[in-house]
Motif scaffolding. Structure first.
Motif, PDB file in Angstrom:
ATOM      1  N   MET A 193       0.820  -1.213   0.000  1.00 18.22           N
ATOM      2  CA  MET A 193       0.000   0.000   0.000  1.00 18.22           C
ATOM      3  C   MET A 193       0.853   1.262   0.000  1.00 18.22           C
ATOM      4  O   MET A 193       0.479   2.285  -0.595  1.00 18.22           O
ATOM      5  N   GLU A 194       2.002   1.204   0.648  1.00 17.60           N
ATOM      6  CA  GLU A 194       2.903   2.358   0.643  1.00 17.60           C
ATOM      7  C   GLU A 194       3.340   2.705  -0.783  1.00 17.60           C
ATOM      8  O   GLU A 194       3.390   3.883  -1.168  1.00 17.60           O
ATOM      9  N   GLN A 195       3.633   1.690  -1.582  1.00 15.98           N
ATOM     10  CA  GLN A 195       4.012   1.918  -2.977  1.00 15.98           C
ATOM     11  C   GLN A 195       2.836   2.462  -3.782  1.00 15.98           C
ATOM     12  O   GLN A 195       2.998   3.348  -4.620  1.00 15.98           O
ATOM     13  N   VAL A 196       1.653   1.930  -3.522  1.00 16.54           N
ATOM     14  CA  VAL A 196       0.442   2.404  -4.198  1.00 16.54           C
ATOM     15  C   VAL A 196       0.227   3.886  -3.935  1.00 16.54           C
ATOM     16  O   VAL A 196      -0.048   4.669  -4.850  1.00 16.54           O
ATOM     17  N   THR A 197       0.370   4.285  -2.664  1.00 19.89           N
ATOM     18  CA  THR A 197       0.121   5.674  -2.269  1.00 19.89           C
ATOM     19  C   THR A 197       1.199   6.603  -2.800  1.00 19.89           C
ATOM     20  O   THR A 197       0.898   7.664  -3.365  1.00 19.89           O
ATOM     21  N   GLU A 198       2.460   6.226  -2.622  1.00 18.29           N
ATOM     22  CA  GLU A 198       3.561   7.094  -3.049  1.00 18.29           C
ATOM     23  C   GLU A 198       3.560   7.339  -4.554  1.00 18.29           C
ATOM     24  O   GLU A 198       3.823   8.443  -5.018  1.00 18.29           O
ATOM     25  N   ARG A 199       3.249   6.300  -5.314  1.00 17.60           N
ATOM     26  CA  ARG A 199       3.322   6.399  -6.780  1.00 17.60           C
ATOM     27  C   ARG A 199       1.977   6.714  -7.428  1.00 17.60           C
ATOM     28  O   ARG A 199       1.877   6.846  -8.634  1.00 17.60           O
ATOM     29  N   ARG A 200       0.926   6.793  -6.592  1.00 23.80           N
ATOM     30  CA  ARG A 200      -0.428   7.074  -7.090  1.00 23.80           C
ATOM     31  C   ARG A 200      -0.798   6.129  -8.236  1.00 23.80           C
ATOM     32  O   ARG A 200      -1.194   6.538  -9.324  1.00 23.80           O
ATOM     33  N   LEU A 201      -0.667   4.865  -7.963  1.00 20.00           N
ATOM     34  CA  LEU A 201      -0.902   3.859  -8.989  1.00 20.00           C
ATOM     35  C   LEU A 201      -2.388   3.775  -9.348  1.00 20.00           C
ATOM     36  O   LEU A 201      -3.251   3.924  -8.480  1.00 20.00           O
ATOM     37  N   PRO A 202      -2.685   3.523 -10.604  1.00 19.31           N
ATOM     38  CA  PRO A 202      -4.094   3.443 -11.037  1.00 19.31           C
ATOM     39  C   PRO A 202      -4.771   2.198 -10.483  1.00 19.31           C
ATOM     40  O   PRO A 202      -4.213   1.101 -10.556  1.00 19.31           O
ATOM     41  N   PRO A 203      -5.980   2.343  -9.939  1.00 22.43           N
ATOM     42  CA  PRO A 203      -6.652   1.203  -9.315  1.00 22.43           C
ATOM     43  C   PRO A 203      -7.492   0.384 -10.294  1.00 22.43           C
ATOM     44  O   PRO A 203      -7.815   0.822 -11.394  1.00 22.43           O
ATOM     45  N   GLN A 204      -7.828  -0.822  -9.843  1.00 23.18           N
ATOM     46  CA  GLN A 204      -8.798  -1.675 -10.513  1.00 23.18           C
ATOM     47  C   GLN A 204      -9.900  -2.009  -9.501  1.00 23.18           C
ATOM     48  O   GLN A 204      -9.743  -1.800  -8.296  1.00 23.18           O
ATOM     49  N   ARG A 205     -10.989  -2.498  -9.991  1.00 21.97           N
ATOM     50  CA  ARG A 205     -12.090  -2.887  -9.111  1.00 21.97           C
ATOM     51  C   ARG A 205     -11.856  -4.291  -8.580  1.00 21.97           C
ATOM     52  O   ARG A 205     -11.413  -5.176  -9.313  1.00 21.97           O
ATOM     53  N   VAL A 206     -12.144  -4.487  -7.288  1.00 21.57           N
ATOM     54  CA  VAL A 206     -11.995  -5.810  -6.684  1.00 21.57           C
ATOM     55  C   VAL A 206     -12.961  -6.786  -7.343  1.00 21.57           C
ATOM     56  O   VAL A 206     -14.140  -6.482  -7.552  1.00 21.57           O
TER      57      VAL A 206
END
Length: 298
Positions: free
Chosen positions: A200-213
């Motif tokens: 999650m830290e990488q997701v937040t720092e890099r603002r990675l594009p999400p997908q739907r669960v």
């Protein structure tokens, strides 16, 4: 580059973006190219946009805008046998085959476990540098892969398993699934499991594009009977969005692995092995060269 006949301006702009992305790292998967464009706000993070990038990547190769080998599909790698034209060519290749074991006289033995075939290529490059095994688990349900992992763990004093997977219901279950299996089957050696990505830290720092669960509701929309069995537990902790490892660039994924290894490994011991290996390679080539001159006239 001259404009290929029948290509729209928007398609040619994608060609230019492909070229820049491939200059950073080659080869890439189509999905990796797609995420590169999403993070630059060039295309939206949608299924239709992905399909458009997929079609454009094929056109770019057909038009000669990017090399064919710059895009890979790891799920369809062919088998090619190794052959040589003559003894001299064989000798030229021998040094590259002599690899001493960096870990023969150490307590620590690292192993990489990656969830997806798309990330094997960048991680394999680092695994070969450090002479460590790389397992492609296709999620966490491959019992055969987990058993082979346990066999290696039983041969070493302390096994460090470095995990890469999606930040989604299945990917987040990988460390626990490996631990449960190894607790039962790797009784002779100690082991440690460290998740290097996606976190999650990488997701937040890099603002990675999400997908739907992929829960039951989403599965029904896709025409499937059931979603991921771990979806509800995942949503309780992280919400309705998930993220793919592919959203990290290959260079970032390699950097995570190299940094983790550098932090835990005695590199002076590895350098000593490399020096011995260099001398052994020279001795082998010299011996084979004499054999070639005597028996094959080369």
């Amino acid at each position: 580059m001259a404009r290929p006949r029948g290509r729209r301006k928007s398609t040619l702009l994608l060609y230019e973006h492909f070229t820049r992305a491939l200059d950073e790292f080659t080869p890439r998967t189509v999905r990796g190219l797609f995420y590169n464009l999403v993070q630059q706000n060039i295309v939206p993070n949608t299924k239709n946009a992905y399909l458009s990038v997929q079609r454009a990547a094929l056109k770019a190769r057909l038009d000669g805008a990017i090399p064919w080998g710059s895009i890979i599909d790891p799920s369809r790698d062919p088998f090619t046998p190794m052959v040589f034209e003559n003894f001299a060519e064989f000798i030229d290749n021998v040094p590259g085959w002599l690899h001493l074991d960096f870990w023969a006289n150490t307590d620590l033995f690292p192993i990489v476990w990656v969830e997806k075939s798309a990330q094997v290529a960048p991680l394999q490059e680092v695994a070969e540098e450090w002479r460590i095994p790389l397992f492609y688990g296709r999620g966490y349900d491959s019992s055969s892969s987990k058993y082979r992992l346990s066999v290696l763990a039983n041969k070493h004093t302390y096994t460090l398993i470095l995990v890469f997977g999606d930040h989604d219901p299945a990917g987040m279950c990988i460390p626990n699934a490996l631990e449960e299996f190894l607790n039962e089957h790797a009784e002779r050696g100690q082991f440690e499991i460290q998740r290097l990505g996606l976190n999650m830290e990488q997701v937040t720092e890099r603002r990675l594009p999400p997908q739907r669960v992929k829960d039951d509701e989403y599965a029904l929309e896709l025409g499937k009977s059931k979603g991921d069995p771990s979806a509800e537990a995942y949503k309780e902790e992280f919400g309705t969005e998930c993220w793919e490892l592919d959203a990290l660039s290959p260079a970032e994924i390699q950097g995570l692995l190299r940094a983790a290894l550098a932090e835990r490994v005695d590199q002076s011991a590895i350098e000593s092995v490399k020096k011995l290996e260099t001398q052994m390679r020279e001795d082998v080539v010299a011996a084979l060269s004499v054999l070639g001159e005597e028996d094959y006239g080369q």
